[in-house]
Design an enzyme around this catalytic site. Structure first.
Site, mmCIF file in Angstrom:
data_model
loop_
_atom_site.group_PDB
_atom_site.id
_atom_site.type_symbol
_atom_site.label_atom_id
_atom_site.label_comp_id
_atom_site.label_asym_id
_atom_site.label_seq_id
_atom_site.Cartn_x
_atom_site.Cartn_y
_atom_site.Cartn_z
ATOM 1 N N ARG A 175 0.813 -1.238 0.000
ATOM 2 C CA ARG A 175 0.000 0.000 0.000
ATOM 3 C C ARG A 175 0.837 1.273 0.000
ATOM 4 O O ARG A 175 0.357 2.349 0.333
ATOM 5 C CB ARG A 175 -0.983 0.017 1.162
ATOM 6 C CG ARG A 175 -1.961 -1.133 1.106
ATOM 7 C CD ARG A 175 -3.231 -0.823 1.863
ATOM 8 N NE ARG A 175 -4.167 -1.920 1.708
ATOM 9 C CZ ARG A 175 -4.182 -3.010 2.472
ATOM 10 N NH1 ARG A 175 -3.319 -3.129 3.459
ATOM 11 N NH2 ARG A 175 -5.049 -3.955 2.269
ATOM 12 N N LYS B 275 2.902 11.341 -11.866
ATOM 13 C CA LYS B 275 2.128 10.340 -12.619
ATOM 14 C C LYS B 275 2.965 9.079 -12.707
ATOM 15 O O LYS B 275 4.091 9.106 -13.208
ATOM 16 C CB LYS B 275 1.838 10.833 -14.039
ATOM 17 C CG LYS B 275 0.652 11.757 -14.161
ATOM 18 C CD LYS B 275 0.358 12.020 -15.637
ATOM 19 C CE LYS B 275 -0.828 12.936 -15.824
ATOM 20 N NZ LYS B 275 -1.040 13.288 -17.244
ATOM 21 N N GLU C 105 9.351 17.418 -25.767
ATOM 22 C CA GLU C 105 8.588 17.843 -24.579
ATOM 23 C C GLU C 105 8.984 19.263 -24.165
ATOM 24 O O GLU C 105 8.173 19.992 -23.593
ATOM 25 C CB GLU C 105 8.797 16.861 -23.415
ATOM 26 C CG GLU C 105 8.307 15.440 -23.679
ATOM 27 C CD GLU C 105 6.781 15.257 -23.587
ATOM 28 O OE1 GLU C 105 6.054 16.247 -23.381
ATOM 29 O OE2 GLU C 105 6.337 14.100 -23.739
ATOM 30 N N LYS D 159 6.035 22.946 -15.743
ATOM 31 C CA LYS D 159 5.319 21.748 -15.288
ATOM 32 C C LYS D 159 5.004 21.828 -13.791
ATOM 33 O O LYS D 159 3.887 21.524 -13.363
ATOM 34 C CB LYS D 159 6.135 20.493 -15.602
ATOM 35 C CG LYS D 159 5.410 19.253 -15.166
ATOM 36 C CD LYS D 159 5.646 18.054 -16.014
ATOM 37 C CE LYS D 159 4.673 16.951 -15.606
ATOM 38 N NZ LYS D 159 4.923 15.712 -16.283
ATOM 39 N N GLU E 32 -5.097 16.465 -12.685
ATOM 40 C CA GLU E 32 -5.534 16.683 -14.059
ATOM 41 C C GLU E 32 -7.049 16.806 -14.203
ATOM 42 O O GLU E 32 -7.688 16.087 -14.973
ATOM 43 C CB GLU E 32 -5.009 15.536 -14.940
ATOM 44 C CG GLU E 32 -4.978 15.925 -16.411
ATOM 45 C CD GLU E 32 -4.245 14.906 -17.271
ATOM 46 O OE1 GLU E 32 -3.027 14.734 -17.047
ATOM 47 O OE2 GLU E 32 -4.872 14.313 -18.133
ATOM 48 N N ARG F 88 -3.881 20.908 -15.967
ATOM 49 C CA ARG F 88 -2.818 19.928 -16.274
ATOM 50 C C ARG F 88 -3.008 19.278 -17.644
ATOM 51 O O ARG F 88 -2.063 18.792 -18.245
ATOM 52 C CB ARG F 88 -2.735 18.855 -15.175
ATOM 53 C CG ARG F 88 -1.563 17.911 -15.388
ATOM 54 C CD ARG F 88 -1.215 17.078 -14.177
ATOM 55 N NE ARG F 88 -0.061 16.257 -14.462
ATOM 56 C CZ ARG F 88 0.640 15.605 -13.561
ATOM 57 N NH1 ARG F 88 0.309 15.674 -12.296
ATOM 58 N NH2 ARG F 88 1.685 14.884 -13.909
ATOM 59 N N ASN G 180 -0.790 17.768 -22.085
ATOM 60 C CA ASN G 180 -1.008 16.689 -23.046
ATOM 61 C C ASN G 180 -1.021 17.194 -24.481
ATOM 62 O O ASN G 180 -1.411 16.458 -25.390
ATOM 63 C CB ASN G 180 -2.333 15.970 -22.736
ATOM 64 C CG ASN G 180 -2.296 15.295 -21.377
ATOM 65 O OD1 ASN G 180 -1.266 14.789 -20.956
ATOM 66 N ND2 ASN G 180 -3.414 15.322 -20.661
ATOM 67 N N HIS H 239 -0.320 14.919 -27.377
ATOM 68 C CA HIS H 239 -0.174 13.551 -26.867
ATOM 69 C C HIS H 239 -1.280 12.591 -27.315
ATOM 70 O O HIS H 239 -1.051 11.388 -27.408
ATOM 71 C CB HIS H 239 -0.075 13.553 -25.337
ATOM 72 C CG HIS H 239 1.299 13.919 -24.853
ATOM 73 N ND1 HIS H 239 1.909 15.101 -25.200
ATOM 74 C CD2 HIS H 239 2.187 13.250 -24.077
ATOM 75 C CE1 HIS H 239 3.117 15.143 -24.629
ATOM 76 N NE2 HIS H 239 3.302 14.032 -23.957
ATOM 77 N N HIS I 2 0.005 9.222 -28.789
ATOM 78 C CA HIS I 2 -0.304 7.891 -28.252
ATOM 79 C C HIS I 2 -0.907 7.002 -29.337
ATOM 80 O O HIS I 2 -0.627 5.802 -29.401
ATOM 81 C CB HIS I 2 -1.249 8.003 -27.054
ATOM 82 C CG HIS I 2 -0.573 8.592 -25.837
ATOM 83 N ND1 HIS I 2 -1.256 9.001 -24.721
ATOM 84 C CD2 HIS I 2 0.727 8.845 -25.567
ATOM 85 C CE1 HIS I 2 -0.401 9.474 -23.815
ATOM 86 N NE2 HIS I 2 0.806 9.392 -24.323
ATOM 87 N N HIS J 169 8.424 7.792 -27.932
ATOM 88 C CA HIS J 169 7.394 8.720 -27.453
ATOM 89 C C HIS J 169 7.612 10.176 -27.913
ATOM 90 O O HIS J 169 6.718 10.799 -28.491
ATOM 91 C CB HIS J 169 7.303 8.632 -25.930
ATOM 92 C CG HIS J 169 6.298 9.559 -25.333
ATOM 93 N ND1 HIS J 169 4.951 9.458 -25.605
ATOM 94 C CD2 HIS J 169 6.448 10.630 -24.506
ATOM 95 C CE1 HIS J 169 4.311 10.427 -24.959
ATOM 96 N NE2 HIS J 169 5.190 11.144 -24.286
HETATM 97 N N1 GLY Z 1 3.101 14.231 -19.118
HETATM 98 C C1 GLY Z 1 1.969 14.992 -18.822
HETATM 99 C C2 GLY Z 1 1.709 15.144 -17.370
HETATM 100 O O1 GLY Z 1 2.528 14.786 -16.545
HETATM 101 O O2 GLY Z 1 0.676 15.633 -17.012
#
Ligand code: GLY
Length: 338
Positions: free
Chosen positions: A106, A128, A170, A212, A222, A226, A230, A233, A237, A248
């Protein structure tokens, strides 16, 4: 040691030498490192003092099977809640290790040494963590902040040119969404200069992380702002799901150019700014055409995890240094992309 940036009071981000910072900031606990075979080869001294679990490389290993392998190794090693997990590697290692550490028993405390440009400017920062399911990106995961992230620009000297360029995608993305000065700074340099000039590189890493960290501080989970991170993206993806040809960051570059074209059609981006976005990608050596057809991409876009109630949410550049999020039907998006 004063961190360069902080996300809430939870996650400290340092730009500096990993070998100097680690002894200062690691907690006085048992440390278990998760890294990969490439890092073990290239940066052996960084790993030498710790018990280490090595995983493989490439997006293909970002799976629940790898997480299970790590849990088993944790059990064999007697890892418990008092252990600190240190991930040393690029975005794939930190995404996997962050997820394994967040879920084993956990949740264990964890921190990152980010060893790729893409990891330093994006993947390792912001909490993330996760893995792909059947090639669908980051379908299982969690938001959980690393206690610290060390971004050591000197580690990037061993990065292959292709990986370095992927990270730049990025950086360009961050500049388009929030920093016109960073964009202009990139326009006034070259790929080779960025690779060779550590001061200049540290500056653009810091500028990207600032954007960021600021966004994540306001919207960690998000629910709004946030989503801007993306940019490019959704299509990236879809490209990655449909083809093995691009890593990527390369796919992000194509996705950013394509979505900028859509932004021109929707009137949020001028033709001049679109030209600057395409030119900067080309200047940095990116391929800007998709290796897969628009119709193939659209099949995958429908499955994007950011979709809600049948609507896509696209991030559109609204000039250089600004962007907006727009809900759009898949049919309208398909029409604009053709
Ligand atoms: N890579 C996008 C984010 O971390 O929100």
């Amino acid at each position: 040691m004063t961190p360069t940036f902080e996300i809430h009071d939870e996650s400290r981000i340092y730009i500096g030498s990993a070998s100097e910072l680690l002894p200062e900031i690691l907690p006085q606990k048992r440390i278990v490192v998760i890294s990969d075979t490439t890092i073990a080869h290239l940066h052996a001294p960084l790993l030498a003092s710790y018990e280490t679990i090595l995983i493989g490389t490439s997006e293909k290993i970002k799976t629940l099977q790898t997480i299970e392998t790590i849990y088993r190794r944790f059990i064999e090693l007697g890892v418990d809640r008092s252990t600190f997990v240190l991930a040393i590697g690029g975005g794939i290692v930190t995404d996997i290790a962050g997820f394994a550490a967040s879920t084993y028993m956990r949740g264990l405390q964890f921190g990152f040494v980010s060893t790729t440009l893409l990891g330093q400017v994006d993947a390792s920062v912001g909490g993330k963590n996760g893995v792909n399911i059947d090639g669908y990106k980051n379908m299982a995961g969690c938001f959980n902040q690393p206690a610290f992230v060390i971004c050591d620009p000197s580690l990037l000297s061993t990065l292959p040119e292709r990986e370095f360029r992927a990270g730049l995608a990025e950086v360009i993305k961050a500049a388009i969404i929030a920093d016109a000065d960073l964009f202009a700074q990139l326009e006034s340099t070259t790929f080779d200069q960025l690779r060779q000039n550590t001061d200049q590189l540290s500056d653009i890493i810091a500028a990207s992380i600032r954007i960021k960290a600021d966004i994540v501080t306001h919207d960690e989970r998000e629910t709004g702002e946030r989503r801007k991170l993306n940019l490019g993206h959704t299509l990236a993806h879809a490209i990655e799901k449909s083809s093995d040809q691009m890593i990527h960051g390369e796919a992000v570059a194509v996705g950013t150019v394509l979505i900028s074209e859509v932004a021109v059609k929707l009137g949020t981006l001028s033709v001049t700014d679109y030209g600057r976005i395409v030119s900067l990608h080309k200047q940095m050596g990116f391929v800007t055409e998709s290796p897969v057809s628009i119709s193939r991409m659209l099949q995958e876009v429908g499955k994007d995890k950011k979709n809600k109630e049948g609507m896509l949410r696209i991030v559109l550049p609204a000039g250089i240094g600004d962007c907006e999020i727009m809900p759009i039907s898949p049919e309208e998006f398909a029409r604009l992309l053709q």
